[in-house]
Motif scaffolding. Structure first.
Motif, PDB file in Angstrom:
ATOM      1  N   VAL A  68       0.869  -1.182   0.000  1.00  0.00           N
ATOM      2  CA  VAL A  68       0.000   0.000   0.000  1.00  0.00           C
ATOM      3  C   VAL A  68       0.905   1.230   0.000  1.00  0.00           C
ATOM      4  CG1 VAL A  68      -1.770   1.310   1.233  1.00  0.00           C
ATOM      5  CG2 VAL A  68      -1.811  -1.188   1.305  1.00  0.00           C
ATOM      6  N   GLN A  69       0.714   2.116  -0.959  1.00  0.00           N
ATOM      7  CA  GLN A  69       1.479   3.362  -1.026  1.00  0.00           C
ATOM      8  C   GLN A  69       0.525   4.535  -0.886  1.00  0.00           C
ATOM      9  OE1 GLN A  69       4.811   3.690  -3.667  1.00  0.00           O
ATOM     10  NE2 GLN A  69       4.161   5.710  -4.340  1.00  0.00           N
ATOM     11  N   MET A  70       0.779   5.369   0.137  1.00  0.00           N
ATOM     12  CA  MET A  70      -0.059   6.542   0.396  1.00  0.00           C
ATOM     13  C   MET A  70       0.682   7.791  -0.053  1.00  0.00           C
ATOM     14  SD  MET A  70      -1.531   5.708   4.159  1.00  0.00           S
ATOM     15  CE  MET A  70      -0.878   4.191   4.803  1.00  0.00           C
ATOM     16  N   GLU A  71       0.205   8.399  -1.132  1.00  0.00           N
ATOM     17  CA  GLU A  71       0.807   9.630  -1.637  1.00  0.00           C
ATOM     18  C   GLU A  71       0.002  10.850  -1.223  1.00  0.00           C
ATOM     19  OE1 GLU A  71       1.407   9.163  -5.826  1.00  0.00           O
ATOM     20  OE2 GLU A  71       3.027   7.719  -5.537  1.00  0.00           O
ATOM     21  N   SER A  72      -1.119  10.627  -0.539  1.00  0.00           N
ATOM     22  CA  SER A  72      -1.953  11.727  -0.048  1.00  0.00           C
ATOM     23  C   SER A  72      -1.977  11.664   1.477  1.00  0.00           C
ATOM     24  CB  SER A  72      -3.366  11.614  -0.635  1.00  0.00           C
ATOM     25  OG  SER A  72      -3.914  10.340  -0.377  1.00  0.00           O
ATOM     26  N   SER A  73      -2.691  12.592   2.101  1.00  0.00           N
ATOM     27  CA  SER A  73      -2.694  12.711   3.560  1.00  0.00           C
ATOM     28  C   SER A  73      -4.044  12.315   4.164  1.00  0.00           C
ATOM     29  CB  SER A  73      -2.369  14.151   3.967  1.00  0.00           C
ATOM     30  OG  SER A  73      -1.076  14.491   3.535  1.00  0.00           O
ATOM     31  N   GLY A  74      -4.004  11.981   5.460  1.00  0.00           N
ATOM     32  CA  GLY A  74      -5.227  11.685   6.189  1.00  0.00           C
ATOM     33  C   GLY A  74      -5.833  10.331   5.885  1.00  0.00           C
ATOM     34  N   LYS A 105       3.860   8.593   2.124  1.00  0.00           N
ATOM     35  CA  LYS A 105       4.507   9.811   1.641  1.00  0.00           C
ATOM     36  C   LYS A 105       3.742  11.056   2.068  1.00  0.00           C
ATOM     37  CE  LYS A 105       6.769   7.655  -2.267  1.00  0.00           C
ATOM     38  NZ  LYS A 105       6.996   7.656  -3.711  1.00  0.00           N
ATOM     39  N   GLY A 106       2.491  10.885   2.469  1.00  0.00           N
ATOM     40  CA  GLY A 106       1.672  12.012   2.917  1.00  0.00           C
ATOM     41  C   GLY A 106       1.746  12.183   4.423  1.00  0.00           C
ATOM     42  N   ASP A 107       1.055  13.188   4.934  1.00  0.00           N
ATOM     43  CA  ASP A 107       1.032  13.494   6.360  1.00  0.00           C
ATOM     44  C   ASP A 107      -0.247  12.958   7.010  1.00  0.00           C
ATOM     45  OD1 ASP A 107       3.398  14.926   5.971  1.00  0.00           O
ATOM     46  OD2 ASP A 107       2.326  16.793   5.581  1.00  0.00           O
ATOM     47  N   ASN A 108      -0.195  12.802   8.333  1.00  0.00           N
ATOM     48  CA  ASN A 108      -1.374  12.425   9.131  1.00  0.00           C
ATOM     49  C   ASN A 108      -2.035  11.126   8.684  1.00  0.00           C
ATOM     50  OD1 ASN A 108      -1.275  14.834  10.783  1.00  0.00           O
ATOM     51  ND2 ASN A 108      -1.943  15.914   8.944  1.00  0.00           N
ATOM     52  N   ASP A 139       3.648  13.458  11.239  1.00  0.00           N
ATOM     53  CA  ASP A 139       2.517  13.178  12.137  1.00  0.00           C
ATOM     54  C   ASP A 139       1.737  11.929  11.733  1.00  0.00           C
ATOM     55  OD1 ASP A 139       3.067  15.458  13.713  1.00  0.00           O
ATOM     56  OD2 ASP A 139       2.034  16.703  12.241  1.00  0.00           O
ATOM     57  N   CYS A 140       2.431  10.894  11.306  1.00  0.00           N
ATOM     58  CA  CYS A 140       1.778   9.628  10.992  1.00  0.00           C
ATOM     59  C   CYS A 140       1.707   8.779  12.254  1.00  0.00           C
ATOM     60  CB  CYS A 140       2.532   8.893   9.894  1.00  0.00           C
ATOM     61  SG  CYS A 140       2.448   9.761   8.302  1.00  0.00           S
TER      62      CYS A 140
END
Length: 143
Positions: A68-74, A105-108, A139-140
């Motif tokens: 799973v790759q997260m390029e966005s936040s929240g 890669k994103g925040d939170n 802030d992850c």
């Protein structure tokens, strides 16, 4: 691969075990392929949810792979089984690629109640690396 764009989308599965004779399987799974680098990609404005899925990375791939790759936040990844079930065959002609269970890669972003298991690190034999969770964001939270 599943690519999620936009905002506040969900990818939901069921990790219900089912037994058929001597074989145990699962529903809601995404199996690895030697030619797919990223299994689930979260993009866009974020706030996506991935829940109750089994994501299997391929052991016979020479490509680097990410579950799973997260390029966005929240985003939230909850109650998932992400990983590689076997050790690659040392007799293969090509070197196995690197494996990352989850890359943020994103925040939170939040990881909660997940089982993440990538194959054994083969740096001594092939120079490849395996990482359970890699975060470049701020802030992850890992629970």
């Amino acid at each position: 691969a599943i690519v999620v764009v936009g905002e506040s989308n969900s990818v939901l599965g069921r990790q219900t075990k089912q037994t058929s004779g001597e074989r145990t399987g699962a529903r809601g799974g995404i199996c690895g392929s030697p030619v797919t680098r990223i299994k689930i990609l979260l993009q866009g404005s974020g706030n996506h949810t991935v829940r109750d899925l089994i994501v299997v990375l391929s052991d016979d791939s020479s490509l680097d792979q990410v579950g799973v790759q997260m390029e966005s936040s929240g985003n939230t990844v909850d109650n998932c089984d992400i990983g590689s079930p076997f050790t690659p065959n040392p007799m293969l002609d090509s070197d196995p690629g690197n494996q990352v269970g989850v890359e943020m890669k994103g925040d939170n972003n939040v990881l909660s109640n997940n089982y993440i298991s990538v194959r054994k690190d083969l740096a001594d034999n092939y120079g490849t690396k395996t990482i359970g969770v890699r975060s470049f964001g701020n802030d992850c939270l890992l629970i």
